[in-house]
Design a protein around this motif. Structure first.
Motif, PDB file in Angstrom:
ATOM      1  N   UNK A 115      -1.672  13.011   5.647  1.00  0.00           N
ATOM      2  CA  UNK A 115      -2.053  14.474   4.821  1.00  0.00           C
ATOM      3  C   UNK A 115      -3.548  13.889   3.992  1.00  0.00           C
ATOM      4  N   UNK A 116      -3.977  12.623   4.090  1.00  0.00           N
ATOM      5  CA  UNK A 116      -5.470  12.561   3.663  1.00  0.00           C
ATOM      6  C   UNK A 116      -6.744  12.666   4.823  1.00  0.00           C
ATOM      7  N   UNK A 117      -7.760  12.971   4.362  1.00  0.00           N
ATOM      8  CA  UNK A 117      -8.846  13.531   5.518  1.00  0.00           C
ATOM      9  C   UNK A 117      -8.962  12.253   6.300  1.00  0.00           C
ATOM     10  N   UNK A 118      -9.211  12.625   7.579  1.00  0.00           N
ATOM     11  CA  UNK A 118      -9.684  11.591   8.751  1.00  0.00           C
ATOM     12  C   UNK A 118     -11.132  11.364   8.625  1.00  0.00           C
ATOM     13  N   UNK A 119     -11.309   9.931   8.442  1.00  0.00           N
ATOM     14  CA  UNK A 119     -12.928   9.668   7.995  1.00  0.00           C
ATOM     15  C   UNK A 119     -12.877   8.425   8.884  1.00  0.00           C
TER      16      UNK A 119
END
Length: 203
Positions: free
Chosen positions: A64-68
């Motif tokens: 659910x968190x951004x792909x970095x």
């Protein structure tokens, strides 16, 4: 065709790295490693999201968190060494505004569900939180290297991009410096003795 935009930090025109090993007082050793991060590419992922890419990197992915982007560096030190400190310094940090949100990370799913909808963490994407909170993490373990020698592995995971969704901003560090301090392992004497434990299945 994907639209691509590249960010190149001022003055960074090639990949640079430098490593050194020094011995301090009392036998303490220090590894110092500095390098520049390859250019950051911003690409259109779909109509709603963008994705960030750096050559040679993997990804920081949490449901659910951004792909970095994530860059991992592994160092070998003597087996049994005592790691005293690991310090990482992010340098040349630039701030950029982006037009779309960064795509969220998918959950771990069976292959049959790999095309399912991946919901984002709405609480994070509407918050003032900066993700990740740190520029790095690390892991220490022991094992065999390519020469089949027992060594201690120190793996440092670097996160060159941080994201603040509420302001549509990213922070990009184009240089990093890693310092690892450790003590040499104590030598075993001939009088040292160990118990050998053999575990076998029940008959």
């Amino acid at each position: 065709m994907k639209m691509k935009r590249k960010i190149i930090a001022t003055g960074i025109v090639f990949l640079f790295c430098f490593a050194s090993l020094t011995i301090a007082k009392g036998g303490e050793k220090m590894i110092s490693y500095s390098f520049s991060v390859p250019e950051l590419a911003i690409e259109k992922y779909d109509e709603e999201y963008i994705e960030l890419k750096i050559d040679g990197s993997s990804y920081l992915m949490n449901d659910g968190y951004p792909v970095l982007p994530k860059i991992s560096k592994t160092f070998e030190i003597e087996f049994g060494a005592n790691v005293k400190s690991i310090d990482v310094f992010a340098r040349n940090i630039e701030e950029y505004r982006i037009e779309n949100e960064i795509r969220p990370s998918p959950p771990l799913l069976p292959l049959s569900l790999e095309n399912a909808f991946y919901p984002k963490n709405s609480e994070f994407y509407s918050s003032n939180e900066i993700y990740p909170s740190s520029w790095y993490s690390y892991r220490i373990g022991c094992g065999l290297n390519d020469k089949m020698e027992r060594v201690t592995f120190v793996t440092v995971h670097l996160f060159p991009v941080k994201y603040k969704p509420s302001e549509s901003k990213i922070y990009f560090a184009s240089n990093f410096e890693i310092k690892i301090r450790y003590d040499k392992p104590s030598k075993l004497t001939s009088s040292s003795s160990y118990d050998l434990v053999i575990i076998s299945p029940k008959e």
